[in-house]
Design a protein around this motif. Sequence first.
Motif, PDB file in Angstrom:
ATOM      1  N   CYS A 165       0.865  -1.177   0.000  1.00  0.00           N
ATOM      2  CA  CYS A 165       0.000   0.000   0.000  1.00  0.00           C
ATOM      3  C   CYS A 165       0.899   1.224   0.000  1.00  0.00           C
ATOM      4  O   CYS A 165       1.851   1.286   0.764  1.00  0.00           O
ATOM      5  N   ARG A 166       0.616   2.192  -0.844  1.00  0.00           N
ATOM      6  CA  ARG A 166       1.438   3.398  -0.912  1.00  0.00           C
ATOM      7  C   ARG A 166       0.571   4.636  -0.753  1.00  0.00           C
ATOM      8  O   ARG A 166      -0.536   4.685  -1.255  1.00  0.00           O
ATOM      9  N   THR A 167       1.142   5.613  -0.084  1.00  0.00           N
ATOM     10  CA  THR A 167       0.508   6.921  -0.022  1.00  0.00           C
ATOM     11  C   THR A 167       1.601   7.957  -0.145  1.00  0.00           C
ATOM     12  O   THR A 167       2.732   7.722   0.268  1.00  0.00           O
ATOM     13  N   ARG A 168       1.294   9.087  -0.726  1.00  0.00           N
ATOM     14  CA  ARG A 168       2.291  10.128  -0.945  1.00  0.00           C
ATOM     15  C   ARG A 168       1.684  11.473  -0.589  1.00  0.00           C
ATOM     16  O   ARG A 168       0.545  11.749  -0.928  1.00  0.00           O
ATOM     17  N   ARG A 169       2.457  12.287   0.084  1.00  0.00           N
ATOM     18  CA  ARG A 169       1.968  13.610   0.467  1.00  0.00           C
ATOM     19  C   ARG A 169       3.082  14.631   0.265  1.00  0.00           C
ATOM     20  O   ARG A 169       4.216  14.400   0.638  1.00  0.00           O
ATOM     21  N   ARG A 170       2.728  15.751  -0.292  1.00  0.00           N
ATOM     22  CA  ARG A 170       3.682  16.838  -0.503  1.00  0.00           C
ATOM     23  C   ARG A 170       3.368  17.942   0.500  1.00  0.00           C
ATOM     24  O   ARG A 170       2.234  18.393   0.604  1.00  0.00           O
ATOM     25  N   GLY A 171       4.374  18.364   1.234  1.00  0.00           N
ATOM     26  CA  GLY A 171       4.197  19.395   2.255  1.00  0.00           C
ATOM     27  C   GLY A 171       4.379  20.802   1.715  1.00  0.00           C
ATOM     28  O   GLY A 171       4.919  21.011   0.630  1.00  0.00           O
ATOM     29  N   ARG A 172       3.951  21.765   2.486  1.00  0.00           N
ATOM     30  CA  ARG A 172       4.062  23.174   2.097  1.00  0.00           C
ATOM     31  C   ARG A 172       5.515  23.620   2.007  1.00  0.00           C
ATOM     32  O   ARG A 172       5.842  24.543   1.288  1.00  0.00           O
ATOM     33  N   LEU A 173       6.403  22.988   2.773  1.00  0.00           N
ATOM     34  CA  LEU A 173       7.796  23.416   2.811  1.00  0.00           C
ATOM     35  C   LEU A 173       8.660  22.687   1.786  1.00  0.00           C
ATOM     36  O   LEU A 173       9.863  22.768   1.820  1.00  0.00           O
ATOM     37  N   GLY A 174       8.050  21.963   0.873  1.00  0.00           N
ATOM     38  CA  GLY A 174       8.792  21.327  -0.194  1.00  0.00           C
ATOM     39  C   GLY A 174       9.253  19.918   0.100  1.00  0.00           C
ATOM     40  O   GLY A 174      10.093  19.398  -0.602  1.00  0.00           O
ATOM     41  N   PHE A 175       8.713  19.279   1.120  1.00  0.00           N
ATOM     42  CA  PHE A 175       9.094  17.902   1.387  1.00  0.00           C
ATOM     43  C   PHE A 175       8.005  16.962   0.893  1.00  0.00           C
ATOM     44  O   PHE A 175       6.861  17.335   0.729  1.00  0.00           O
ATOM     45  N   THR A 176       8.399  15.716   0.638  1.00  0.00           N
ATOM     46  CA  THR A 176       7.470  14.681   0.219  1.00  0.00           C
ATOM     47  C   THR A 176       7.622  13.491   1.149  1.00  0.00           C
ATOM     48  O   THR A 176       8.744  13.088   1.454  1.00  0.00           O
ATOM     49  N   LEU A 177       6.511  12.943   1.594  1.00  0.00           N
ATOM     50  CA  LEU A 177       6.493  11.741   2.426  1.00  0.00           C
ATOM     51  C   LEU A 177       5.809  10.643   1.645  1.00  0.00           C
ATOM     52  O   LEU A 177       4.691  10.822   1.159  1.00  0.00           O
ATOM     53  N   GLU A 178       6.469   9.508   1.494  1.00  0.00           N
ATOM     54  CA  GLU A 178       5.881   8.346   0.833  1.00  0.00           C
ATOM     55  C   GLU A 178       5.972   7.168   1.796  1.00  0.00           C
ATOM     56  O   GLU A 178       7.038   6.847   2.305  1.00  0.00           O
ATOM     57  N   LEU A 179       4.833   6.540   2.066  1.00  0.00           N
ATOM     58  CA  LEU A 179       4.770   5.381   2.950  1.00  0.00           C
ATOM     59  C   LEU A 179       4.441   4.148   2.128  1.00  0.00           C
ATOM     60  O   LEU A 179       3.523   4.163   1.311  1.00  0.00           O
ATOM     61  N   THR A 180       5.192   3.084   2.350  1.00  0.00           N
ATOM     62  CA  THR A 180       4.968   1.819   1.674  1.00  0.00           C
ATOM     63  C   THR A 180       4.862   0.733   2.726  1.00  0.00           C
ATOM     64  O   THR A 180       5.754   0.604   3.573  1.00  0.00           O
ATOM     65  N   ALA A 181       3.771  -0.031   2.697  1.00  0.00           N
ATOM     66  CA  ALA A 181       3.577  -1.116   3.661  1.00  0.00           C
ATOM     67  C   ALA A 181       3.660  -2.447   2.944  1.00  0.00           C
ATOM     68  O   ALA A 181       2.964  -2.677   1.956  1.00  0.00           O
ATOM     69  N   GLY A 182       4.532  -3.312   3.420  1.00  0.00           N
ATOM     70  CA  GLY A 182       4.657  -4.666   2.909  1.00  0.00           C
ATOM     71  C   GLY A 182       4.211  -5.641   3.980  1.00  0.00           C
ATOM     72  O   GLY A 182       3.736  -5.232   5.048  1.00  0.00           O
ATOM     73  N   PRO A 183       4.378  -6.929   3.752  1.00  0.00           N
ATOM     74  CA  PRO A 183       3.912  -7.920   4.722  1.00  0.00           C
ATOM     75  C   PRO A 183       4.616  -7.816   6.079  1.00  0.00           C
ATOM     76  O   PRO A 183       4.001  -8.048   7.107  1.00  0.00           O
ATOM     77  N   ASP A 184       5.915  -7.464   6.083  1.00  0.00           N
ATOM     78  CA  ASP A 184       6.677  -7.454   7.327  1.00  0.00           C
ATOM     79  C   ASP A 184       7.226  -6.095   7.729  1.00  0.00           C
ATOM     80  O   ASP A 184       7.713  -5.933   8.847  1.00  0.00           O
ATOM     81  N   THR A 185       7.183  -5.139   6.813  1.00  0.00           N
ATOM     82  CA  THR A 185       7.796  -3.839   7.100  1.00  0.00           C
ATOM     83  C   THR A 185       6.938  -2.685   6.589  1.00  0.00           C
ATOM     84  O   THR A 185       6.098  -2.853   5.721  1.00  0.00           O
ATOM     85  N   VAL A 186       7.211  -1.519   7.136  1.00  0.00           N
ATOM     86  CA  VAL A 186       6.677  -0.258   6.637  1.00  0.00           C
ATOM     87  C   VAL A 186       7.893   0.600   6.312  1.00  0.00           C
ATOM     88  O   VAL A 186       8.813   0.705   7.131  1.00  0.00           O
ATOM     89  N   THR A 187       7.909   1.172   5.124  1.00  0.00           N
ATOM     90  CA  THR A 187       9.021   2.030   4.732  1.00  0.00           C
ATOM     91  C   THR A 187       8.507   3.448   4.573  1.00  0.00           C
ATOM     92  O   THR A 187       7.507   3.682   3.889  1.00  0.00           O
TER      93      THR A 187
END
Length: 80
Positions: free
Chosen positions: A3-25
């Motif tokens: 599962c992936r989600t991506r968010r762009r912040g007002r200050l120019g940063f991007t957060l991307e979360l990836t969930a696999g069976p055993d880990t979250v990145t």
Amino acid sequence: MICRTRRRGRLGFTLELTAGPDTVTAAVSDPNPAHPRERNPDLGGGSGGFGWHMIRRLTHHLTITPGPGYGKTIHAQLPR
């Protein structure tokens, strides 16, 4: 399942979360090329200093890569 989600912040940063069976990145990209540095947490003034300590203790795998563009991306892999 990934599962992936991506968010762009007002200050120019991007957060991307990836969930696999055993880990979250979590991948955080920002325009600053400087690597994070440890500093003493501010216990009274609210200016931070906690994030890098937490990430280094909680992650199984941590990498910092140049880019995109001028900045850097920090990849932190955590157990699920």
